[in-house]
Design a protein around this motif. Structure first.
Motif, PDB file in Angstrom:
ATOM      1  N   UNK A 276       1.924  17.716 -12.303  1.00  0.00           N
ATOM      2  CA  UNK A 276       1.926  19.126 -11.903  1.00  0.00           C
ATOM      3  C   UNK A 276       3.209  19.829 -12.311  1.00  0.00           C
TER       4      UNK A 276
ATOM      5  N   UNK B 160       1.089  12.292  -9.616  1.00  0.00           N
ATOM      6  CA  UNK B 160       0.435  13.603  -9.544  1.00  0.00           C
ATOM      7  C   UNK B 160       1.473  14.720  -9.532  1.00  0.00           C
ATOM      8  N   UNK B 161       2.554  14.488  -8.822  1.00  0.00           N
ATOM      9  CA  UNK B 161       3.625  15.487  -8.771  1.00  0.00           C
ATOM     10  C   UNK B 161       4.185  15.750 -10.171  1.00  0.00           C
TER      11      UNK B 161
ATOM     12  N   UNK C  18       1.281   6.905  -6.670  1.00  0.00           N
ATOM     13  CA  UNK C  18       0.159   7.809  -6.991  1.00  0.00           C
ATOM     14  C   UNK C  18       0.572   9.260  -6.756  1.00  0.00           C
ATOM     15  N   UNK C  19       1.226   9.482  -5.633  1.00  0.00           N
ATOM     16  CA  UNK C  19       1.662  10.831  -5.282  1.00  0.00           C
ATOM     17  C   UNK C  19       2.689  11.337  -6.305  1.00  0.00           C
TER      18      UNK C  19
ATOM     19  N   UNK D  40       0.838  -1.208   0.000  1.00  0.00           N
ATOM     20  CA  UNK D  40       0.000   0.000   0.000  1.00  0.00           C
ATOM     21  C   UNK D  40       0.869   1.253   0.000  1.00  0.00           C
ATOM     22  N   UNK D  41       1.980   1.196   0.725  1.00  0.00           N
ATOM     23  CA  UNK D  41       2.879   2.350   0.784  1.00  0.00           C
ATOM     24  C   UNK D  41       3.445   2.646  -0.608  1.00  0.00           C
ATOM     25  N   UNK D  42       3.820   1.576  -1.323  1.00  0.00           N
ATOM     26  CA  UNK D  42       4.342   1.783  -2.678  1.00  0.00           C
ATOM     27  C   UNK D  42       3.257   2.366  -3.584  1.00  0.00           C
ATOM     28  N   UNK D  43       2.033   1.846  -3.469  1.00  0.00           N
ATOM     29  CA  UNK D  43       0.935   2.366  -4.300  1.00  0.00           C
ATOM     30  C   UNK D  43       0.708   3.850  -4.028  1.00  0.00           C
ATOM     31  N   UNK D  44       0.688   4.220  -2.750  1.00  0.00           N
ATOM     32  CA  UNK D  44       0.434   5.619  -2.393  1.00  0.00           C
ATOM     33  C   UNK D  44       1.583   6.511  -2.856  1.00  0.00           C
ATOM     34  N   UNK D  45       2.809   6.017  -2.706  1.00  0.00           N
ATOM     35  CA  UNK D  45       3.966   6.801  -3.139  1.00  0.00           C
ATOM     36  C   UNK D  45       3.911   7.054  -4.645  1.00  0.00           C
TER      37      UNK D  45
END
Lengths: 258, 384
Positions: B22, B18-19, B14-15, B7-12
């Protein structure tokens, strides 16, 4: 100061599948934090960082929202703790039910100075919950808030209205629904993601809340269908600008759009 | 077998996605490429959002991250902004050498700076006469009291002029065994006696590469990284992860090429139908997708093996060989699918095609990868 920020966890609109009969499938959709609520979280965390205190993230919904990745996602964005009120009866809850449950949860959290919400939910976008929540808590409530400054026991807010910026000073506690331009939400880094797993999460059911009556939805969803795709008309308007404008107006009137 | 990310890898990731959308959108990366400008702002954004801190020890501002996570980061950088993936991958070897072999003073300065957004330390190894045969290098380090004086010439030294430091490899001409006569030094790029000549490349236009002339460049002797004459094994210690990182960035680029191709094949109408409806095009797209899947599986497997502490001596070389070639094939197919548009400078696929070509040369050529893998395979067969 003690801040509660409400966030709706909902299916990601980009994952919605439209079946051949026009009905909508959310089965494969990943659930995410509502995009409009991310600004509210950012505003809450910045206020906490400026004035000290704590931020509690609050979300209500079906059991499905109690998922460890969603919890980490919320907490990695800065809140100190998370309260989840889950009950499958809350699946598809209307704005009145959601506001009642949120209000009961805010009362149970207790001694809250400020409640922030996004301007609307990412899936239904009724823009009602924040206003109803303030009414139920019997505190000042405003939407369209684009700036917040806390000064002791009052809060000075700016509201982005159609043709003006309204500046108001309110006593705390209050409920504010923030606009999307209040702040750019931060992106969680690995340190915050790892830290999120260690932050407290409180899991409540409806039975844990002091609700006068079991909330009942006042809205019945009769059907939900995607608009039928229409073939593009591929009309090419030629002539002088005046002629083209007249022809365009004619087409728009014919289609009932002007 | 569990193919899921944590989950940590998925969230990283995803973040990070998005970065990058941007801070390093395709329009910006295309502009920087056309102007041959280094992506300073996007690079700083990576630092500001903690990406450069990954895998750096916590005492220098870093955050723990395993090799699989770093691989996912490189892949994502490669997909959304390939130059960032390239820069990050090139930095992995020098930064890891500093972590493993640098003195406390060097680590605090270099690692702390990197986490805050300094460019990676450039690697000064290749010389005009010493390419794949790196041990044939001639650059010298002459000890003079508390100082050391460098002389020589380095080639294909990417980032050299704009980075703060070069990790300079020098050869002790007295040593009989070249592999036991090489030392590793931290050379500040503002040291008097350095001259830089920028090299024109087919691709990597935002990631400058230089020829470096070194004449009596004097630095304190304490700038030695690791042990004197142990530079070769020190360098080799982190070549495997650099190659894996370059592979991951290449896989990301191949994914971008496939996405562009699929989108175009659905949109482009010829003979009354989208070109994707024709089998000839579907076959190319399917082959591209299979190669991408194979490449992805290969890099994840090697990353996983490294995280388990297993040797990847021949696996990493076979992976680099396969991925570099397959990514070249996929980006070439993307140009083919898009026809004339694919060959125009306005479209991303030409850039991916040009940039990826170097992956078969940089970080060890295809031929050197064969040289590493072949003998190892035979050695294993003799054992079994």
């Amino acid at each position: 100061m003690k801040i509660v920020v409400c966030a709706k966890l909902a299916p990601d609109a980009s994952d919605i599948e439209i079946r051949s009969d026009g009905s909508i499938s959310l089965e494969r959709a990943e659930w995410r934090i509502g995009s409009f609520d991310l600004q509210a979280i950012e505003a809450a965390v910045r206020l906490r960082d400026t004035h000290s205190g704590s931020v509690t993230a609050l979300s209500v919904g079906p059991q499905r929202i109690n998922h460890s990745k969603l919890r980490k996602d919320l907490l990695s964005r800065g809140p100190d703790e998370l309260v989840l009120v889950t009950e499958d009866a809350l699946n598809g809850a209307d704005t009145a039910v959601t506001a009642q449950v949120l209000a009961a949860a805010v009362r149970k959290i207790g001694s809250v100075d400020l409640v922030l919400t996004g301007e609307g939910s990412a899936d239904l976008y009724f823009q009602q919950v924040g206003l109803q929540l303030g009414e139920l808590l019997a505190v000042p409530v405003f939407n369209a808030v684009s700036k917040i400054e806390v000064n002791g026991s009052t809060v000075r807010i700016e509201r982005s209205l159609e043709e003006e910026i309204e500046v108001l000073e309110l006593p705390l506690p209050a409920v504010l629904a923030v606009t999307t331009d209040i702040h750019q939400p931060r992106l969680p880094n690995m340190k915050e993601i790892l830290l999120a797993a260690k932050k407290p999460v409180f899991e409540w059911s409806l039975a844990d809340l002091e609700l006068e009556n079991a909330p009942e939805s006042r809205v019945e969803a009769v059907s939900l269908r995607a608009p039928r795709p229409v073939e593009r008309k591929r009309i090419l308007i030629e002539g002088s600008p005046e002629e083209a404008a007249q022809a365009l107006t004619g087409y728009l009137v014919k289609e009932g759009l002007a | 077998m569990d193919f899921r990310w944590t989950e940590e890898q998925e969230l990283l990731i995803q973040s990070l996605e998005e970065l990058l959308q941007r801070e390093a959108p395709e329009t910006l990366m295309a502009e920087l490429d056309a102007r041959h400008e280094f992506p300073f702002k996007p690079w700083q954004a990576l630092a500001d959002n903690g990406i450069l801190a990954l895998g750096i020890p916590e005492e220098y501002g870093g955050v723990p991250a395993d090799i699989t996570t770093l691989t996912l980061v490189c892949e994502t950088l490669g997909k959304y902004a390939l130059p960032l993936g390239i820069i990050y991958s090139l930095g992995i070897i020098t930064i890891r050498d500093i972590i493993q072999f640098g003195s406390e003073e060097i680590k605090a300065e270099v690692l702390g700076g990197f986490v805050r957004g300094d460019l990676p330390v450039a690697l000064g190894i290749t010389e005009p006469q010493a390419g794949s045969d790196a041990a044939a290098m001639k650059a010298t380090a002459q000890i003079d009291g508390d100082d050391v004086i460098f002389n020589g010439q380095k080639m294909y030294c990417t980032l050299a002029k704009i980075a703060k430091y070069i990790l300079l490899m020098t050869r002790d001409s007295q040593g009989a065994n070249p592999y036991a006569s090489i030392s590793m030094w931290l050379l500040p790029t503002d040291t008097p006696g350095l001259r830089f000549n920028i090299l024109n490349k087919v691709g990597w236009w935002t990631v400058p590469t230089y020829e470096v002339f070194i004449e009596n460049a004097r630095v304190p002797r304490k700038n030695l990284v690791g042990q004197f004459n142990s530079g070769w094994p020190q360098l080799m210690a982190n070549f495997e992860i650099e190659r894996l990182a370059l592979c991951a960035a290449s896989v990301g680029a191949a994914e971008a090429a496939l996405e562009d191709s699929l989108s175009y094949a659905n949109r482009r109408v010829q003979f009354g139908n989208p070109i994707g409806s024709y089998q000839a095009v579907q076959h190319i797209l399917t082959d591209m997708a299979i190669k991408n899947e194979n490449m992805r599986n290969y890099i994840y497997k090697v990353a996983w093996m490294m995280d388990q502490g297993q040797s990847v001596r021949h696996e990493h070389a076979m992976c680099k060989l396969y991925v570099a070639r397959a990514a070249c094939e996929v980006t070439d197919s993307a140009v083919q699918i898009m026809g004339g548009l694919g060959y125009m400078m306005d479209h991303r696929v030409q850039r991916l095609w040009r940039d990826i070509r170097l992956m078969r040369i940089g970080g060890g050529t295809d031929e050197i990868m064969y040289n590493i893998a072949g003998p190892q395979l035979l050695k294993h067969a003799r054992k079994s």
